[in-house]
Each structure stands twice: as structure tokens, then as C-alpha cells.
Design an enzyme around this catalytic site. Sequence first.
Site, PDB file in Angstrom:
ATOM      1  N   GLY A  64      58.034 -28.147 -32.042  1.00  0.00           N
ATOM      2  CA  GLY A  64      57.041 -28.166 -33.112  1.00  0.00           C
ATOM      3  C   GLY A  64      56.736 -29.599 -33.492  1.00  0.00           C
ATOM      4  CG  HIS A  65      53.298 -30.216 -35.842  1.00  0.00           C
ATOM      5  ND1 HIS A  65      53.314 -30.537 -37.171  1.00  0.00           N
ATOM      6  CD2 HIS A  65      52.950 -28.907 -35.763  1.00  0.00           C
ATOM      7  CE1 HIS A  65      52.980 -29.481 -37.888  1.00  0.00           C
ATOM      8  NE2 HIS A  65      52.753 -28.473 -37.054  1.00  0.00           N
ATOM      9  CE  LYS A 111      60.882 -30.130 -34.780  1.00  0.00           C
ATOM     10  NZ  LYS A 111      59.805 -30.996 -35.004  1.00  0.00           N
ATOM     11  CB  SER A 112      64.642 -30.217 -39.920  1.00  0.00           C
ATOM     12  OG  SER A 112      64.711 -30.993 -38.757  1.00  0.00           O
ATOM     13  CD  GLU A 156      63.749 -33.869 -34.742  1.00  0.00           C
ATOM     14  OE1 GLU A 156      63.638 -35.080 -34.555  1.00  0.00           O
ATOM     15  OE2 GLU A 156      62.983 -33.226 -35.487  1.00  0.00           O
TER      16      GLU A 156
END
Lengths: 286, 321, 267
Positions: free
Chosen positions: C37-38, C43-44, C163
Site C-alpha cells: 500500500g502507498h 498498513k501500519s 516494514e
Amino acid sequence: MGIRFNEVSYGYSSFAQGLYTAIKDINLEITEKNEFIALVGHTGSGKSTLAKHMNALIFPTSGTLEIFGHTITNKRNKKIKYNDIRKKVGLVFQFPEYQLFEETVEKDIMFGPMNFKITKEEAKKLAKQSLNLVGLDDSYLSRNPYNLSGGEKKRVSIAGILAMDPDILVLDEPTSGLDPAGKRILMDLFKNINETTGKTIVIITHDMDLVYQYFNRVLVMNDGHLVFDGKTEVLFQKEDLTDYHLDYPNTIKVLKYLNQELNLNMNVFQKTNAEALAEIKRAVRL
Amino acid sequence: MKSIIIGQYIPGKGLFYRLDPRTKIIAVLLIMISVFLLETIEQLLIGLATAIVLLLIGKISILKVIKGLKPIMILLIFTFIFQIILNREGETIVSQQMYFTGYTLLLLILAFIVWRILNKLVKYRFTLFFLFAAGVFLILSYVDFGPKIAEPFTFNIYRAGLEMSFFVVVRLLIIITLSTVLTLTTKPTDLTQGLEKLMHPMKKIGFDSESFALIISISLRYIPTIFDEANKIMLAQASRGADFSEGKLKDKLRQVISLLVPMFIIAFMRSEELANAMESRNFVPGEKRTRINELYFSHRDIIATIFSFLILALAIVLKVM
Amino acid sequence: MSYIEIKNLTFSYNEKTNVLEDVNLEINKGEWIAVLGHNGSGKSTLAKTLVGLLEPQKGEISIDGLVMNDEFAYEIRKKIGIVFQNPDNQFVGVTVRDDIAFGMENLCVPREEMLEKISFYAEKVNMLNFLDSEPANLSGGQKQRVAIAGILAMQSDIIIFDEATSMLDPFSREELIKYIKTLHQDGLTIIMITHDINEALLADRILVMNKGKVYAFEDTEEIMKKKSIFTDSHLELPVSLDLANALTDNQEYKEIREKLWEYALMK
């Protein structure tokens, strides 16, 4: 003029490793106009140390360094105004958090120029110009830099250096942590600044795809030595880059794989996906 | 910067390294109390000799301890001088007429300038300081000619003053030597753990020694990281023209702010992330935890503790007698 | 019932915009999921709600049958560990040994057992020779491996990598990925948030997040055939698959397309 390294070494002693030499016998010349240079190498190869020499943040332990006519040796010279060098060569650190501190973007960008004794009005003008140069509009001037997204913070930190109007701009991993689209937008921006203003730009990066697509000159650091200084094409035409601890760009890797698996004879040195596609089509038609 | 030494701990293998940190803390405390109980210079000198013997037993280089004393040397000198000047008891042993004239002033300024210049050129700065101090004394004593600025006065040194200043300095020396031994031979983490265990009984009055120890150990762990970061911030701002060795005082204030703000903001972000990492690993403040690092009391510790109690007992006996 | 179930999850920091909006997911035991995802796609935030660091406004998360709430968060965190982006901000211990022990200490594991597990899991991430090392003397990749050992020692069987490779150089990345592969082989459930499409290719399924919503969640091979999913979400396909997709269904490219896919899915 520009920057010239003459046999520059830099070492320091540390508790863990004893005497540690970060860079060894570097000879290098960077001119002050129109260059667009990638600086690559594995972690601990000395690329950041090399970059910190370029605006005299650190001094060589041996050898000399010439930066816009000032000769830098291992001792601080009282006759040299180091700030003059910092104005000529702007260095942008990897994390914008290291430098943003004012409550508005405008004030923060003005901090650099104001350190060089110019009027507030001039600094304001420069802030606006450099903010536009990094692709942000005037509405950002009054915003708090800490409320911006990661990519925007990065741009503001770059604008903060650009506002000092340096001839050479050095950036430490400006694209790290950004998504692929963000990376490309930023790289296009640097290329654009380079082409429109003629400023020399040096960029530290790990991304070989970007190196291949954007840069004409590449410097490779390996274990403190400058092992390659030349055209990007020449670097990636080398048979084996493992000695340099480097990888090939993805287009080259994919085309090499196809050549090998399908006994094709394609020219693997294609910078973009479109070029690679054309080459595949050409090879199949034959 | 790969690593900096936290505290003064130097890895080694002597006797003191093998002692439990709790033993060392208790022993240092007991001996310190003993030193404060001593009353005569003779007793104190014996104390100092004992401290030196301890250093030798522990195979700790006296040179390193002296190096450790350097930062507080100034304090020792000032204590000494203040005691001499302020204490006015007992017989006078030195009595010197002092003058203050125009020439005195000129010579004093000259001496000061010579001292500052030499200070940049030669290595032995302490010796130089003493020479300067002696020079000032001589100038004040013997330059009695020229236009008078102030009335002559008498500078007296009294026996009690001299004794007292000597006494205070030796006492400080012993205490500092002892605490240096403690910090030289004990890892900061062991030290905090030792303190934690010793302060454990304070839980009854609401002091959570475990959290305290955790806070200290996390702080210790992040000192090199923050140091490294401060260095980078400094370089980043120097790149924007904030060079601390150049520029006026007015600019300097802003430059200091340009360092402090990023440091604080990064520290806040860091602590938030750290708190998340700790919580995700099931850390609940104040809850019971087991510990990977345990402290063990050996026979050595028992002997050392008895020894320090004996010293305290001896000091008490001397005091009472 | 799936191992991890997320139902109607909505989260926002303020009332204006939802960082996560009506997220529904089911993840099976032993699966390797990549989340793409950008920047700012949520996401996080998703990762943080999964370990109970953030409390959603709406919706429910259940892991191995346990519903995430104040009562069970502690139990759930035993099953699920998270490796964060910045290696320096999650290293709690003064030494590698202390850091691996930290989670076990919180679970009140007896000391003897801790020592055994520390050796075992340090060996697993190849950090056995560094047990007494301080974090200042470790590389980013080594610190991330220590974080993995700490999670394994807590007997978690789900690991989220938020990440975790993004601050590492390419070689440390590759190395870390090797360890993640062995974890997957050992049967652990892996949820890997990443910007690197080549890393995502290693997963069984790929979840694409876009503006806080689940934009797509499909088998890796299937999703890679749909270029629009990636372009819509400001993402890029790996070079090989971008080429494969561009070569039309023409018979003469069949062999090349197959080889390009083969290249992409080499694990």
C-alpha cells in the site's frame, strides 16, 4: 573549482574496533555545474563519510580537500569561514527530523539563509522559491513541519538547503522509506532541478534501478575505497559486481535470465521497462 | 562513533569485579560513614592508606583512579583554599601584610594575561595554575609602592584552618577513591540491579524499585544512541550554517534551539515506539516479572561485608574513645 | 473459523478521516501474507490494531478464537509478535541476551528455562556469538534478528513485520528475508508489511491497502496478473511481471511469459 579530493583518508578510533579507517586514499573531482552523480556502496563502505567531507563537516585525517578554492586539511583553519563552504555545498541528511525545528515551514526554510546575514524579506522570498522548487505550493508556508507526511517533510528539508542556493547539492538516501511512486516523483524533481538550475547534484542511494535510469555518472565505494568512478552504463556492463557488494538493476537481471533460459541473444542493457519490452519483441521477431 | 564507554566501567578480572554489586554498594556506604566518624588527621591518613591498599589488592591501577579524580580537582582546590581563608581558629602560623596599589593591579592583570597565554601553550595546567596563584600571593605581599587603591590588610593562616582544610581534602579523597572503585569495577546494569535489590524493602512506602531499575537500564541503553543522534543533528544544522564555532552570541541562542527541538521531538517519537515495542512484548508496568540477570552472594561477599562492618565498628570505637 | 479474523474494523485518530475503514480479513494458520500500500494507506495502523496497541472504534479482531479486548489482549500478545521498522527503537535490553529475555521476563518464565530458550533461538537467527554484545555494536539487520528471537522465545506463532526491512541495506534485507523464509517453513504465520514488491512476491497471498480500505486480497499469482490494482494504488509491479503482462496473449510470447513468471516466483 567545485570539489577535489587529493589522497583523502579519514579514520577515527572507536572502543569497539580500535583505529578504524572509514575512507582511504580518495581521489575525486566533482565540478560545480550540471553534474548528476550517484554515490553507491554497501553499509559501512564509507559513502556517508565521503559525503560529510564535501561540505567540510568533517576534516580528512590525511590528504587535502579543495572545496571552491578553500583548502581543507586535518586542522581547523581560522582563516577559512567554514560557513562559506556550507553555503556553496548543501548537504541534506537522510532523516528530515534531524533538521526541522521551527513552528512553520516558512520559518524553518528561512533558518539556513538567515545564518548567512541576509534580510528577512530576502529570506522569505528564497523560502517561497525553494519550496516551489521541491514541488510544494505556497499553502505549505504556514503549516507546521511536524504535521506533514514523510514525503512532504523530506521535501521541506531539501527546500531548507536549496534556500541557501548552494552550487552543489548532496543528498543522503533521499528516497529511502518512500513508496515507489514517491521515489520516482522525488527523483524526477532532482533531475528537474539539475536541468533547470544547472546545480550539480550528488545522491546517495541503494536503489540500482534508480541509478541506472537517472544517472550518468556513478561513484562506487567499497570498504573505504573509491573503486569505480565513471559512466553508469560501464559499471553495469561489468561481468561481476559481487566484489563491489552491488546488485544489478532489475531490467538487466530479468533480461539476462531470459537470455540464459531461452538461449536468446538480447541486449540486456535496457534502462526502462518499455525499452526492455521493445528489446524482447525485437528478439522474438528475429 | 561506534561505542562510547558508559560510566567509568573498565572490564577486568580483579577481586572487586567478582563481588556482588550489593556487597560493593554496602561496603562503600559503610566505609564512607566510617570516614566521617574519624576525627584526627592520623586516623584519616591510616584510612587513606587502607584505601590505597584496597586498590592494590583489587589490582586497580592507581593512575586510573587519579584520572577519575581530575574533574573534581577544582572542587578539592577550592575547598582547600576556602577552609584556609575562612577558618580563623587556633594560633596563626602565617601572617602576611598585603597591599593593593595601582601597580599591584597592573601586575595582576599582566600575570593573568601571561597565565592565559601560557595555558594554551603548555601541558601542565595545574602546575601553571599553582604558579599563577603563588604569583598573585607574591604580588599582593611585596608590591607596596605606587598609588594606593585599598587599605593594606593582613592575610593570616591559622593552624586550625590549615588542619581543617587538609582534613576535609583527605576525607574527600578517600570517599571519591572508594566510589571510583565501585564504578570502575561494576557494570552500570549490575549497579542498578544492586540498587534495585537493596531498595526493594522500600516498596512498603510506595517506592517501586523494579520500575526504577528498568528506567535506569533503558536510559543507559539509549545513551550511545542519543549521543550519536545529537551528533548527526549538529552536523545537519551545521550544514544549514549553524556553525557553533563561528557566529555571534545572539545567533548562538537560535542555533542551540535548532539542536534541542529536533532532539526532543526525536526522543518523544523514539519513546513512543519503544513503549509500543515493550507493550507488544507483554510488558505491563508494575506486574511481576522474572529476571534473566540474577545476583549471587558468595563467601567472598560475606567476608567483604564483615570486613566493612569491622571498619565501621573500629571507627565507632575510636570516636567513643 | 480462520486463525486470524478481522470483521468490520474501523479506526481513526480523529473524527475527520478513517485510517482504516471497514476492513474484513481472514488469515489461515501458517500463511504468509504480504501487505502492500502507498504511504498512509493504513498498513501500519492495521498492524498495531492486530497486536492491540490501538483500539478500533468499530469492529472485532479475533486470533485463534480469542477476541481482542482488555481481558484477552495479554493472551493474544503471547501468540502474536511484531518486528517494527526502526531496529533501534525496539531493542530494550542492554545486551542481546537481555533483549531476547525481555518478553519472557514479562511472561514470568523461570530463569533456567529462559537461558535454554535464549541459546536455542539465538542460534536460530545466528546470533549465538553475540549474546553479550551491546546494541551500539550491532548492525540494523542483526538487531532485527534479535527482535525475531525475542518473539520466538515467547512461543508466538504469528509474526508481523512492519516494514522491518525498510531501514536495512539490500544485503541485510536479503539476509533477513532468508530467516523469514525458514520461519514460514517452520509453520509460523507471517504478515509482512512492505514497500518492496519483490519481497511481497514471496508471500502466499497479497493484501493491497488503499486509503484505509482493503483494495484487493488475493493469491499472489492471481493478483499479479491485474496490473490495474497496482497502478490504482500507486504501486508498481516487479519488472518481470510488468513485462509479462505487457506481452499480449500472442502465442509467440508464451514461452517468454512463462519464463518471466518463473523468474518472479523463484523462491
